[in-house]
Design a protein around this motif. Structure first.
Motif, mmCIF file in Angstrom:
data_model
loop_
_atom_site.group_PDB
_atom_site.id
_atom_site.type_symbol
_atom_site.label_atom_id
_atom_site.label_comp_id
_atom_site.label_asym_id
_atom_site.label_seq_id
_atom_site.Cartn_x
_atom_site.Cartn_y
_atom_site.Cartn_z
ATOM 1 N N ASP A 247 8.370 -60.877 -15.724
ATOM 2 C CA ASP A 247 9.910 -61.150 -15.525
ATOM 3 C C ASP A 247 10.474 -61.067 -14.090
ATOM 4 N N GLN A 248 10.044 -60.017 -13.460
ATOM 5 C CA GLN A 248 10.481 -59.658 -12.343
ATOM 6 C C GLN A 248 10.264 -60.366 -11.159
ATOM 7 N N PHE A 249 8.868 -60.788 -11.247
ATOM 8 C CA PHE A 249 8.319 -61.741 -10.151
ATOM 9 C C PHE A 249 8.811 -63.164 -10.370
ATOM 10 N N VAL A 250 9.056 -63.764 -11.550
ATOM 11 C CA VAL A 250 9.707 -64.730 -11.760
ATOM 12 C C VAL A 250 11.213 -64.930 -11.089
ATOM 13 N N ALA A 251 11.817 -63.717 -11.296
ATOM 14 C CA ALA A 251 13.161 -63.590 -10.646
ATOM 15 C C ALA A 251 13.260 -63.631 -9.318
ATOM 16 N N ARG A 252 12.129 -63.111 -8.635
ATOM 17 C CA ARG A 252 11.823 -62.797 -7.132
ATOM 18 C C ARG A 252 11.563 -64.136 -6.514
ATOM 19 N N CYS B 254 5.671 -53.136 -6.906
ATOM 20 C CA CYS B 254 4.713 -53.243 -7.995
ATOM 21 C C CYS B 254 3.525 -54.261 -7.530
ATOM 22 N N LEU B 255 3.920 -55.348 -6.848
ATOM 23 C CA LEU B 255 2.842 -56.325 -6.225
ATOM 24 C C LEU B 255 1.857 -55.466 -5.211
ATOM 25 N N THR B 256 2.244 -54.651 -4.363
ATOM 26 C CA THR B 256 1.491 -53.936 -3.689
ATOM 27 C C THR B 256 0.245 -52.932 -4.440
ATOM 28 N N LYS B 257 0.881 -52.478 -5.614
ATOM 29 C CA LYS B 257 -0.101 -51.537 -6.475
ATOM 30 C C LYS B 257 -1.068 -52.521 -6.937
ATOM 31 N N ILE B 258 -0.629 -53.943 -7.262
ATOM 32 C CA ILE B 258 -1.362 -54.729 -8.219
ATOM 33 C C ILE B 258 -2.602 -55.388 -6.833
ATOM 34 N N LEU B 259 -2.187 -55.542 -5.898
ATOM 35 C CA LEU B 259 -3.146 -55.965 -4.758
ATOM 36 C C LEU B 259 -3.986 -55.095 -4.075
ATOM 37 N N LEU B 260 -3.578 -54.107 -4.117
ATOM 38 C CA LEU B 260 -4.363 -52.828 -3.403
ATOM 39 C C LEU B 260 -4.787 -51.859 -4.253
ATOM 40 N N PRO B 261 -5.914 -51.976 -4.969
ATOM 41 C CA PRO B 261 -6.276 -50.964 -5.886
ATOM 42 C C PRO B 261 -6.633 -49.648 -4.957
ATOM 43 N N LEU C 74 2.513 -44.539 -1.647
ATOM 44 C CA LEU C 74 3.889 -44.825 -1.349
ATOM 45 C C LEU C 74 4.532 -45.727 -2.591
ATOM 46 N N ALA C 75 4.040 -46.926 -2.988
ATOM 47 C CA ALA C 75 4.616 -47.868 -3.653
ATOM 48 C C ALA C 75 4.700 -46.833 -5.213
ATOM 49 N N ASP C 76 3.679 -46.002 -5.727
ATOM 50 C CA ASP C 76 4.055 -45.455 -6.686
ATOM 51 C C ASP C 76 5.094 -44.524 -7.102
ATOM 52 N N ARG C 77 5.791 -44.117 -5.748
ATOM 53 C CA ARG C 77 6.937 -43.231 -5.730
ATOM 54 C C ARG C 77 8.088 -44.229 -5.780
ATOM 55 N N VAL C 78 7.988 -45.395 -5.678
ATOM 56 C CA VAL C 78 9.278 -46.418 -5.675
ATOM 57 C C VAL C 78 9.835 -46.291 -6.969
ATOM 58 N N PRO C 79 11.231 -45.767 -7.154
ATOM 59 C CA PRO C 79 11.594 -45.842 -8.635
ATOM 60 C C PRO C 79 12.077 -47.311 -8.771
ATOM 61 N N ALA C 80 12.348 -47.531 -10.308
ATOM 62 C CA ALA C 80 12.736 -48.879 -10.844
ATOM 63 C C ALA C 80 14.092 -49.223 -10.685
ATOM 64 N N GLY C 81 15.019 -48.162 -10.182
ATOM 65 C CA GLY C 81 16.314 -48.338 -10.052
ATOM 66 C C GLY C 81 17.149 -47.459 -11.237
ATOM 67 N N TRP D 60 18.303 -53.651 -5.693
ATOM 68 C CA TRP D 60 17.191 -53.009 -5.365
ATOM 69 C C TRP D 60 15.715 -53.681 -6.251
ATOM 70 N N ALA D 61 16.015 -54.676 -6.907
ATOM 71 C CA ALA D 61 14.932 -55.317 -7.610
ATOM 72 C C ALA D 61 13.917 -55.821 -6.699
ATOM 73 N N PRO D 62 14.286 -56.499 -5.773
ATOM 74 C CA PRO D 62 13.126 -57.032 -4.595
ATOM 75 C C PRO D 62 12.165 -56.051 -4.294
ATOM 76 N N ILE D 63 12.795 -54.819 -3.947
ATOM 77 C CA ILE D 63 11.881 -53.631 -3.373
ATOM 78 C C ILE D 63 11.032 -53.055 -4.424
ATOM 79 N N TYR D 64 11.327 -53.034 -5.462
ATOM 80 C CA TYR D 64 10.714 -52.644 -6.527
ATOM 81 C C TYR D 64 9.445 -53.700 -6.963
ATOM 82 N N ALA D 65 9.899 -54.764 -7.112
ATOM 83 C CA ALA D 65 9.026 -56.112 -7.201
ATOM 84 C C ALA D 65 7.834 -55.902 -6.466
ATOM 85 N N LEU D 66 8.412 -55.738 -4.975
ATOM 86 C CA LEU D 66 7.271 -55.709 -3.843
ATOM 87 C C LEU D 66 6.197 -54.330 -4.008
#
Length: 320
Positions: free
Chosen positions: A302-307, A77-84, A95-102, A69-75
């Protein structure tokens, strides 16, 4: 915060704000002073064993699901950073706000509770930060002979920030396990197979190729020995079924290892200072958010490094 007046004295907003900031500063300075002891107790041996043995049980299932699930959550998080939120794609941000961390594993929950109770509250049942704030404000009010104020609004601000910060810290555990798997696969491939295998996919491809070569040599018309020589020069291409089955087996083994890898790698991270830097960053962001009354700004990388490592593994293995 309003100016408080009495028949005798007036307390300015600047004095109150200074007292609040001073109380917050003293609190977080004391938290930072507890970090070395906290790390020694829970991330060095023998504490690392006590901390990570909780992975035995359902965590052996939760950890693999979290890794998938980690790649989906990382995506997300990236969406929330890039799209104010002010952009026209606010629905995507929501929608990205509602994605759980796992799933929260027992190890993650245990470490979160340790941070909350031991690091942030120094073993106290009630939130320790409120006591620092009350002491700082009472000193101001005593000087002006005024009655104390209600701190309920401050508590309502701090508690969600702490909860969100600890949630982000739990994400780093999954990311650390993923990075550990990538490093472990690289080391195993280099020493055991003299191959560059930067992740589970790369290791699975190498093992599938070796299995295909072994099976082809065994069935070679001139015998297994000559078949081994022949397929060393002209290696056979493993079938899709063989590659898929080996990859599933490798991923399952890595997932099981990920659940327990903290026993090995928590002391390593403690020794090289990763745990210290991560906890100090957590406290720095939490102090900033509490002081400025902002939303949680603690977003570990860390999660972005892992991805990035996962993507490199897929590219190296020819899947991208």
């Amino acid at each position: 915060m309003r100016t408080v007046t009495s028949p005798e004295q007036t307390i300015s907003e600047a004095e109150i704000e200074h007292a609040v900031r001073e109380g917050i500063r003293r609190y977080f300075d004391d938290c930072r002073a507890r970090v070395p002891t906290f790390i020694d107790r829970h991330f060095h041996y023998p504490g690392a064993i006590t901390t990570n043995r909780r992975a035995l049980g359902w965590d052996m299932l939760r950890a693999p699901i979290n890794l998938l699930w980690a790649p989906i959550y990382a995506l997300a998080c990236l969406t929330k950073i890039l799209l104010p939120r002010r952009t026209g794609l606010i629905w995507l941000h929501s929608l990205a706000d509602r994605v759980p961390a796992g799933f929260t594993t027992r190890v993650q929950h245990h470490i979160s509770q340790l941070i909350l109770v031991e690091l942030l509250n120094n073993g106290q049942e009630s939130p320790l930060i409120e006591r620092y704030l009350v002491e700082a404000l009472e000193a101001v009010y005593d000087r002006h002979n005024c009655e104390s104020i209600d701190h309920q609004k401050f508590s309502e601000l701090v508690h969600p920030l702490i909860a969100d910060t600890l949630s982000q810290y739990r994400v780093t555990r999954t990311a650390a396990a993923d990075i550990t798997n990538s490093i472990g696969c690289t080391v195993l491939g280099a020493f055991a197979f003299q191959k560059f295998t930067p992740g589970g996919i790369g290791l699975g491809v190498v093992l599938a190729s070796m299995m295909a070569k072994t099976l082809a040599a065994r069935d070679f018309i001139l015998g297994e020995t000559i078949g081994g020589w022949y397929y060393s020069v002209f290696p056979p291409e493993p079938s899709l079924a063989t590659t898929a089955s080996v990859m599933v087996a490798v991923m399952a083994a890595l997932a099981a290892f990920a659940a327990l890898s903290g026993v090995i790698f928590d002391p390593v991270q403690a020794a090289i200072g990763l745990h210290r830097r991560r906890l100090h960053k957590l406290l720095d962001h939490l102090q900033q958010d509490v002081t400025l009354s902002t939303q949680n700004s603690f977003r570990p990388k860390d999660q972005f490094v892992a991805r990035i490592l996962d993507t490199f593994d897929m590219v190296r293995s020819g899947f991208l």
